[in-house]
Write an enzyme that holds these catalytic residues in place. Structure first.
Site, PDB file in Angstrom:
ATOM      1  N   VAL A 166      -6.129   6.139   2.692  1.00  0.00           N
ATOM      2  CA  VAL A 166      -6.003   7.399   3.428  1.00  0.00           C
ATOM      3  C   VAL A 166      -7.086   7.436   4.500  1.00  0.00           C
ATOM      4  O   VAL A 166      -8.260   7.203   4.208  1.00  0.00           O
ATOM      5  CB  VAL A 166      -6.132   8.619   2.493  1.00  0.00           C
ATOM      6  N   ASP A 213       0.800  12.754 -11.129  1.00  0.00           N
ATOM      7  CA  ASP A 213      -0.612  12.379 -11.118  1.00  0.00           C
ATOM      8  C   ASP A 213      -1.500  13.610 -10.906  1.00  0.00           C
ATOM      9  O   ASP A 213      -2.442  13.583 -10.120  1.00  0.00           O
ATOM     10  CB  ASP A 213      -0.868  11.329 -10.028  1.00  0.00           C
ATOM     11  N   GLY A 252      -7.005   3.615  -2.834  1.00  0.00           N
ATOM     12  CA  GLY A 252      -6.690   3.425  -4.234  1.00  0.00           C
ATOM     13  C   GLY A 252      -5.572   2.415  -4.340  1.00  0.00           C
ATOM     14  O   GLY A 252      -5.218   1.741  -3.362  1.00  0.00           O
ATOM     15  N   GLY A 253      -5.018   2.334  -5.542  1.00  0.00           N
ATOM     16  CA  GLY A 253      -3.962   1.359  -5.759  1.00  0.00           C
ATOM     17  C   GLY A 253      -2.731   1.627  -4.907  1.00  0.00           C
ATOM     18  O   GLY A 253      -1.946   0.729  -4.640  1.00  0.00           O
ATOM     19  N   MET A 254      -2.584   2.877  -4.476  1.00  0.00           N
ATOM     20  CA  MET A 254      -1.369   3.238  -3.776  1.00  0.00           C
ATOM     21  C   MET A 254      -1.511   3.203  -2.254  1.00  0.00           C
ATOM     22  O   MET A 254      -0.591   3.569  -1.549  1.00  0.00           O
ATOM     23  CB  MET A 254      -0.923   4.647  -4.200  1.00  0.00           C
ATOM     24  N   GLY A 255      -2.631   2.781  -1.744  1.00  0.00           N
ATOM     25  CA  GLY A 255      -2.774   2.698  -0.297  1.00  0.00           C
ATOM     26  C   GLY A 255      -4.114   3.217   0.150  1.00  0.00           C
ATOM     27  O   GLY A 255      -5.042   3.370  -0.631  1.00  0.00           O
ATOM     28  N   LYS A 289      -1.886   8.436   5.476  1.00  0.00           N
ATOM     29  CA  LYS A 289      -1.879   7.514   4.349  1.00  0.00           C
ATOM     30  C   LYS A 289      -0.993   6.325   4.697  1.00  0.00           C
ATOM     31  O   LYS A 289       0.136   6.494   5.163  1.00  0.00           O
ATOM     32  CB  LYS A 289      -1.349   8.234   3.107  1.00  0.00           C
ATOM     33  N   GLY A 307     -10.374   7.520   1.810  1.00  0.00           N
ATOM     34  CA  GLY A 307     -10.383   6.975   0.449  1.00  0.00           C
ATOM     35  C   GLY A 307      -9.311   5.924   0.311  1.00  0.00           C
ATOM     36  O   GLY A 307      -8.451   5.743   1.183  1.00  0.00           O
TER      37      GLY A 307
END
Lengths: 635, 206
Positions: A94, A203, A89-92, A109, A87
């Site tokens: 995985v 989160d 997302g904005g944070m990197g 990640k 997956g």
């Protein structure tokens, strides 16, 4: 990793570009048409295809990083081989990866250095990563390794193969309260451990909670599931100044708006109580099938979150005991000092809740066939609020409520912030939930069954003065034995000697032109004028409602089209006496529910035919067969 | 009157086939409009060879369907199973077959009835099904066809017809173990009549 194109032969360049494009297509980063244009353009310009893609704006640097990582799976992080993307997302991103020396599968990640989401201070990032690695708790995904290599930070984590709570609630619509509180308790336990290491998750949401079967040999019941908290990627230290310690740049607010605490919106320093709020919002989603608050914009959502949640219980698809609702609302109190003061306190309160000791029944309160159709539909635009996102903070923070005063949000920043986020959210609509109130369907296990028709006689049926018309056992059109009336205007009662949860099942076969056929239930056999439930069949429709006499006024609550086969064969009806409602099914699909406090429990069913409107239709107008009474218990 | 019956596939709800048939009216022996699906043409099958299906007889011995196949066609009737009682309609359905069993002979066909149970402990309830069948008068007071147990619903799962217990289903299998016709009930109340099965056998013989 990327060799400049001028140092490669034409064949090498072509081969490399082909591989690049192939991965872009596999990962659905490009469509076929764009990929073809990109390849032509890169060839014409003689430039590296990745560079061309970024220049043309068809791929982002983060996209390029994914493709490069997959092209060179052993070069991204020393000691690991990337296998696939899990997956992003904005944070990197995985990945599933193989730790080469131990030959084990891990989750890896990676966060690109220089991206907007990376920490401004590498030392701080590393310090926090080490803290995460110190967390060792059965309800937290275990961090294994951390490092920085060729412009990327990486975290290696335990690879957990399970389903997220988000997937579970999407599939099952709602989860049973006992199961939800089991989840909340385990998450609170994990967060307590994190708090002992001065970490706040920031989160917590259904997508970050992974459900697993209990480990081998565990004493846990087989229908229980272990919960693991994933993605501490937004975590911060609880004991430092938030502005100095964030993993993100200071001018952003990050989190998942649907679950975020009010103080996260206003960029106040957060503490563990933000996670408590998010855990409450998560529990709400799992219990009722949607996050607690919806709004057209983030600013509007922020305003809603700054006020105590007003619950219209009649709009909820599932009813929960008062103490469970109280705890939920307390966890989501706008002012953090109104929330549970510690995880220990929260755990104690969960343990004191009523009606959650019966195990974590995995069935949802509504579980048969299309029953979930009657629950509130998912709002397709709600995804935007459940995703982790970054929001420009500058405008929102101008008048943020650092004193926790709910009245300090000015209209000015709301308007500005609305402009900033409304495009992101699209037309996110507030959905008025006008669905009928319904309690849980918790009794589904059959303990004992008793036939209500022996196939031969009218034994057990009230052939006394309450009977109307002539009734008999007859041969149905399919040659089976049935009970039917040889009159047109008829009624007959069958007493039900069952006071606990039970199911009445029967087959019926209305003949074409039969007109109305009523199956009355929750009937008080002593006071026949008391209100009773009624499942009504007409030639074209199925109706559910109540009435006070055999042929009197019928108050309709549910109206459905009749199944096509209704006049061609027997169809099956199930009527269940559940915790707070009568559940009525036709052909194993939910027709609707009636509240027990409105129609009562009763002690009988009654089969009623007022007589068909079609004069050509001759009795029997309807056949009944295979009538059963089943005693029910929790699964 | 036009009857519409639906036969679902072995692969659950993914491919419902609405099939039209005609009915001459609601006589005592109706053409009930059931139209079987010709599996070999229209349905994906989870098992290639039905003759490999294995069930358990009342003595507890395993019985492979192939061992029972002596006629050209075998009608395999899967009942709903033991649900803390014998489903009256299952008893009624199998009782009708007992009364009309001899009508299979002209089609060179035989019948096997399967009674699914969730555990070995429930195996004894096969006797309850037999008693229920014999509640209605049948020749010699003996059930004329083999009744087999499907313990743990193993066969039901192979056929992809689990729904709490089993979705009532009827198959016509040829000597090679190929399913020629299949009918899986839309609900527990949805079963083909004896007449419709005989009609399908008649069509196979043409």
């Amino acid at each position: 990793m990327s060799m400049p194109a001028e140092h490669q032969s034409d064949d090498q360049v072509e081969n490399r570009d082909n591989q690049f494009i192939e991965i872009c297509l596999q990962q659905k980063l490009l469509d076929t048409k764009t990929a073809g244009m990109l390849q032509s353009s890169a060839t014409e310009q003689g430039s590296w295809i990745g560079q061309t893609a970024v220049r043309h704006g068809v791929l982002s640097p983060a996209d390029i990083d994914i493709v490069e990582s997959l092209l060179h799976p052993k070069n991204v992080v020393p000691g690991y081989e990337i296998l696939s993307v899990v997956g992003r997302g904005g944070m990197g991103v995985v990945y599933v990866a193989r730790q080469i020396d131990l030959d084990r599968i891990v989750a890896l990640k990676t966060i690109l250095v220089g991206s907007a989401t990376h920490p401004t201070n590498a030392a701080r990032f590393e310090r926090e990563a080490k803290a995460l690695a110190r967390l060792q708790h059965p309800n937290i995904v275990q961090a294994l390794n951390f490092g920085k290599h060729e412009g990327r930070y990486f975290f290696a984590m335990e690879f957990v193969k399970g389903r997220t709570c988000e997937e579970a609630v999407t599939r099952e619509t709602v989860l049973a309260p006992a199961k939800v509180w089991m989840i909340v308790r385990q998450v609170a336990s994990g967060l307590l451990h994190a708090r002992h290491h001065d970490l706040i998750h920031r989160d917590i949401k259904p997508a970050n909670l992974i459900l697993l079967p209990p480990p081998e040999g565990s004493v846990m019941a087989s229908d229980m599931e272990v919960v693991k908290i994933a993605d501490f990627g937004l975590a911060v230290f609880a004991n430092d100044h938030a502005d100095e310690m964030k993993l993100t740049t200071a001018d952003k607010i990050i989190g998942s708006p649907a679950y975020m605490s009010p103080e996260q919106f206003s960029h106040e320093a957060v503490d563990f109580r933000s996670d408590v709020y998010a855990l409450g919002a998560t529990a709400w989603h799992l219990l009722f099938g949607a996050p607690p608050l919806r709004a057209k914009s983030l600013a509007a959502l922020s305003v809603l979150k700054s006020k105590p949640l007003v619950v219209d219980r009649s709009s909820l698809p599932v009813q929960i005991p008062e103490d469970q609702m109280r705890l939920l609302l307390r966890m989501m109190a706008p002012k953090r000092d109104k929330r549970p003061g510690s995880y220990e306190e929260l755990l104690q309160q969960i343990d004191r809740l009523s009606d959650i000791d019966s195990g974590a029944s995995s069935h949802s309160p509504v579980a048969l066939g299309k029953s979930a159709d009657l629950l509130p539909p998912d709002d397709s635009t709600s995804d935007a609020l459940t995703q982790t996102m970054e929001m420009p903070h500058t405008e929102m923070s101008v008048a943020s409520a650092r004193d926790n005063s709910t009245g300090s949000h000015s209209k000015g920043w709301i308007a500005i912030a609305s402009l900033a986020v409304i495009i992101l959210l699209g037309g996110f609509a507030f959905v008025s939930n006008a669905k009928p109130m319904r309690g849980p369907r918790v009794y589904t296990r059959v303990l004992r069954s008793t036939p209500l028709f022996d196939g031969i006689t009218l034994g057990g049926w009230s052939t006394d003065g309450t009977m109307i018309g002539a009734w008999n056992t007859v041969v149905a059109p399919d040659s089976s034995n049935a009970i039917a009336s040889t009159s047109k205007r008829t009624a007959i009662t069958r007493r039900i000697s069952q006071t606990g949860p039970h199911r009445i099942s029967l087959f019926l076969w209305p003949q074409s032109g039969s007109g109305v056929v009523d199956i009355d239930f929750a009937l008080d056999s002593v006071n026949a004028n008391d209100v009773r439930g009624c499942l009504r069949f007409t030639d074209n429709e199925i109706l559910l409602g109540h009435k006070r006499s055999d042929f009197g006024t019928f108050d309709k609550f549910v109206q459905l089209a009749a199944p096509e086969a209704m006049h061609d064969r027997f169809v099956v009806v199930d009527i269940e006496y559940q915790k707070a409602d009568w559940y009525v099914f036709l052909e194993e699909k939910l027709v609707g529910t009636l509240r027990i406090d409105e129609v009562g429990q009763g002690d009988a069913i009654r089969l009623v035919t007022p007589g068909g409107t079609d004069v050509r239709a001759q009795p029997p107008l309807v056949y009944f067969s295979d009538l059963w009474l089943s005693e029910l218990a929790e699964q | 009157m036009v009857n519409r019956f639906q036969c679902n596939t072995f692969l659950a709800a993914s491919a419902w086939l609405g099939l039209l048939g005609t009915c001459v009216g609601c006589s005592r022996l109706p053409d009930d409009g059931v139209v079987f699906t010709e599996v070999t043409k229209s349905q994906p099958i989870t098992i290639e060879d039905f003759s490999t299906l294995t069930f358990t007889d009342k003595s507890g011995d395993e019985v492979k369907l192939a061992d029972l196949m002596t006629q050209k066609y075998l009608v395999l009737v899967i009942t709903r199973g033991w649900n803390n009682g014998v489903c009256f309609y299952c008893a009624s359905q199998t009782s009708r077959w007992a009364r009309r069993f001899d009508e299979l002979a002209p089609y060179d066909a035989q019948l096997v009835v399967v009674f699914p149970v969730e555990s070995e402990q429930d195996a004894t309830h096969l006797d309850d099904l037999a008693k229920s069948i014999k509640k209605e008068p049948i020749s010699n007071e003996a059930v004329p066809y083999p009744m087999l147990l499907d313990i743990n619903l193993t066969g039901v799962d192979q056929l992809g017809i689990r729904s709490q217990l089993a979705k009532p289903a009827t198959y016509i299998v040829d000597r090679e173990g190929r399913v020629r016709f299949a009918y899986v009930g839309e609900s527990i109340a949805d079963r083909p009549t004896v007449d419709s099965v005989l009609e399908q056998l008649g069509q196979l013989g043409q």
